[in-house]
Design a protein around this motif. Structure first.
Motif, PDB file in Angstrom:
ATOM      1  N   LEU A  28      54.145  38.182  44.737  1.00  0.00           N
ATOM      2  CA  LEU A  28      54.178  37.739  43.346  1.00  0.00           C
ATOM      3  C   LEU A  28      53.183  36.610  43.124  1.00  0.00           C
ATOM      4  O   LEU A  28      53.507  35.529  42.603  1.00  0.00           O
ATOM      5  N   SER A  29      51.937  36.849  43.526  1.00  0.00           N
ATOM      6  CA  SER A  29      50.878  35.863  43.349  1.00  0.00           C
ATOM      7  C   SER A  29      49.535  36.564  43.416  1.00  0.00           C
ATOM      8  O   SER A  29      49.402  37.599  44.086  1.00  0.00           O
ATOM      9  N   ILE A  30      48.551  36.020  42.712  1.00  0.00           N
ATOM     10  CA  ILE A  30      47.184  36.530  42.835  1.00  0.00           C
ATOM     11  C   ILE A  30      46.336  35.603  43.698  1.00  0.00           C
ATOM     12  O   ILE A  30      45.126  35.793  43.810  1.00  0.00           O
ATOM     13  N   ALA A  31      46.964  34.614  44.315  1.00  0.00           N
ATOM     14  CA  ALA A  31      46.245  33.716  45.224  1.00  0.00           C
ATOM     15  C   ALA A  31      46.067  34.409  46.571  1.00  0.00           C
ATOM     16  O   ALA A  31      47.010  34.983  47.108  1.00  0.00           O
ATOM     17  N   PRO A  32      44.869  34.373  47.138  1.00  0.00           N
ATOM     18  CA  PRO A  32      44.645  35.072  48.401  1.00  0.00           C
ATOM     19  C   PRO A  32      45.300  34.375  49.582  1.00  0.00           C
ATOM     20  O   PRO A  32      45.471  33.154  49.604  1.00  0.00           O
ATOM     21  N   VAL A  33      45.672  35.178  50.561  1.00  0.00           N
ATOM     22  CA  VAL A  33      46.029  34.646  51.867  1.00  0.00           C
ATOM     23  C   VAL A  33      44.706  34.325  52.565  1.00  0.00           C
ATOM     24  O   VAL A  33      43.869  35.200  52.767  1.00  0.00           O
ATOM     25  N   THR A  34      44.486  33.062  52.894  1.00  0.00           N
ATOM     26  CA  THR A  34      43.196  32.645  53.442  1.00  0.00           C
ATOM     27  C   THR A  34      43.227  32.583  54.965  1.00  0.00           C
ATOM     28  O   THR A  34      44.281  32.472  55.585  1.00  0.00           O
ATOM     29  N   HIS A  35      42.008  32.668  55.530  1.00  0.00           N
ATOM     30  CA  HIS A  35      41.821  32.608  56.979  1.00  0.00           C
ATOM     31  C   HIS A  35      40.697  31.607  57.247  1.00  0.00           C
ATOM     32  O   HIS A  35      39.658  31.647  56.575  1.00  0.00           O
ATOM     33  N   CYS A  36      40.893  30.735  58.204  1.00  0.00           N
ATOM     34  CA  CYS A  36      39.950  29.651  58.443  1.00  0.00           C
ATOM     35  C   CYS A  36      39.235  29.819  59.786  1.00  0.00           C
ATOM     36  O   CYS A  36      39.860  30.191  60.787  1.00  0.00           O
ATOM     37  N   PHE A  37      37.922  29.552  59.774  1.00  0.00           N
ATOM     38  CA  PHE A  37      37.076  29.719  60.951  1.00  0.00           C
ATOM     39  C   PHE A  37      36.178  28.492  61.095  1.00  0.00           C
ATOM     40  O   PHE A  37      35.889  27.802  60.109  1.00  0.00           O
ATOM     41  N   PRO A 215      46.132  52.738  46.280  1.00  0.00           N
ATOM     42  CA  PRO A 215      47.286  51.966  45.794  1.00  0.00           C
ATOM     43  C   PRO A 215      46.820  50.698  45.088  1.00  0.00           C
ATOM     44  O   PRO A 215      45.972  49.962  45.600  1.00  0.00           O
ATOM     45  N   LEU A 216      47.359  50.460  43.909  1.00  0.00           N
ATOM     46  CA  LEU A 216      46.993  49.263  43.149  1.00  0.00           C
ATOM     47  C   LEU A 216      48.030  48.170  43.399  1.00  0.00           C
ATOM     48  O   LEU A 216      49.233  48.389  43.247  1.00  0.00           O
ATOM     49  N   ASN A 217      47.539  47.008  43.783  1.00  0.00           N
ATOM     50  CA  ASN A 217      48.408  45.856  43.984  1.00  0.00           C
ATOM     51  C   ASN A 217      47.579  44.586  43.789  1.00  0.00           C
ATOM     52  O   ASN A 217      46.397  44.650  43.440  1.00  0.00           O
ATOM     53  N   ASN A 218      48.187  43.436  44.004  1.00  0.00           N
ATOM     54  CA  ASN A 218      47.474  42.174  43.808  1.00  0.00           C
ATOM     55  C   ASN A 218      46.222  42.086  44.660  1.00  0.00           C
ATOM     56  O   ASN A 218      45.175  41.608  44.213  1.00  0.00           O
TER      57      ASN A 218
END
Length: 263
Positions: A28-37, A215-218
């Motif tokens: 229930l969010s359009i904020a991305p799950v981020t990954h840090c390098f 499939p359509l999703n956030n």
């Protein structure tokens, strides 16, 4: 653009894509799950050179309850750390798309801000579009057919409007169950609107059918926000730079640049 060994040699792959990006958001969010390098900083996706590893990561995120989408990657940039090659996955396109992709990836080498995917990708996408325009002029070619560009802008605008609508749903009042229902209704309405758009605005053009069949999703709409959201701002800055206009208070003396100068 950087003048180095990047995109001066060719590599043949044994697969149709060089990599796969895994995009994810909370349900229930359009904020991305981020990954840090260490070098690239935090980004809104995670890339894999093997499809099975991308599928494994996607499955893990789905199990955790996230919305997940997989994107094929035909080209990439190592931000100038290595000499990036022309790869066989880039050769399915026409000349404009190939040249534009090279401009896009070289732009990342020229300028990159850690921890801001939307800034970096919107900037590189603008350089790609302007680069192709100027490249055609330099080669004595007529302006490119604008129909495809107009359809892209129109479709992208509709996806970004959907993304904003979803953001409003998730940030509004109501229970999570009510938001899930509204989310499903928003995607269903978008599918119906797309059929109407394809019949009228696109005049039967089916170039986006493959994307719509997924499939359509956030997470599916997430790349549109990353690659497009700031392009109009970069276009405005570029216009100001080539016309010599200054927009800081107190006045300024700025050398009028050529249309090819990005600073």
């Amino acid at each position: 653009m950087p003048d180095n060994r990047s995109y001066t040699y060719f590599v043949q792959l044994d697969r149709p894509w060089v990599a796969w990006n895994v995009f994810a958001t909370p349900e229930l969010s359009i904020a991305p799950v981020t990954h840090c390098f260490p070098v690239a900083g935090c980004v809104a996706y995670r890339g894999y050179f093997r499809r099975d590893l991308a599928d494994r990561e996607a499955a893990r995120l789905k199990t955790a309850g996230d919305d997940v989408a997989l994107g094929e990657v035909p080209a990439y940039s190592t931000l100038g750390w290595f000499a990036d090659p022309i790869i066989s996955s880039m050769l399915y396109w026409d000349d404009d798309t190939l040249a534009g992709t090279i401009f896009h990836e070289l732009a990342h080498q020229k300028f990159y801000v850690k921890d801001d995917s939307s800034f970096n990708e919107s900037y590189a996408s603008f350089v790609e579009e302007e680069g192709v325009r100027e490249w055609r002029v330099a080669r004595g070619l007529p302006p490119a057919d604008s129909v495809g560009d107009q359809l892209e802008r129109s479709f992208t605008g509709r996806v970004l409007a959907l993304r904003d609508r979803l953001g409003g749903i998730y940030g509004g009042e109501g229970s999570d169950d009510a938001k899930r229902v509204a989310k499903a209704e928003a995607f269903e309405a978008f599918r119906g609107d797309y059929l109407q758009w394809r019949h009228t605005v696109a005049r039967g053009d089916r170039r986006y059918d493959r994307w719509m069949a997924r499939p359509l999703n956030n997470a599916a709409v997430l790349p549109f926000g990353i690659y497009d959201v700031w392009k109009p701002s970069f276009a405005a800055l570029f216009e100001q730079s080539v016309t010599g206009k200054c927009f800081f208070s107190g006045g300024c003396s700025r050398k009028q640049g050529s249309a090819g100068a990005i600073s």
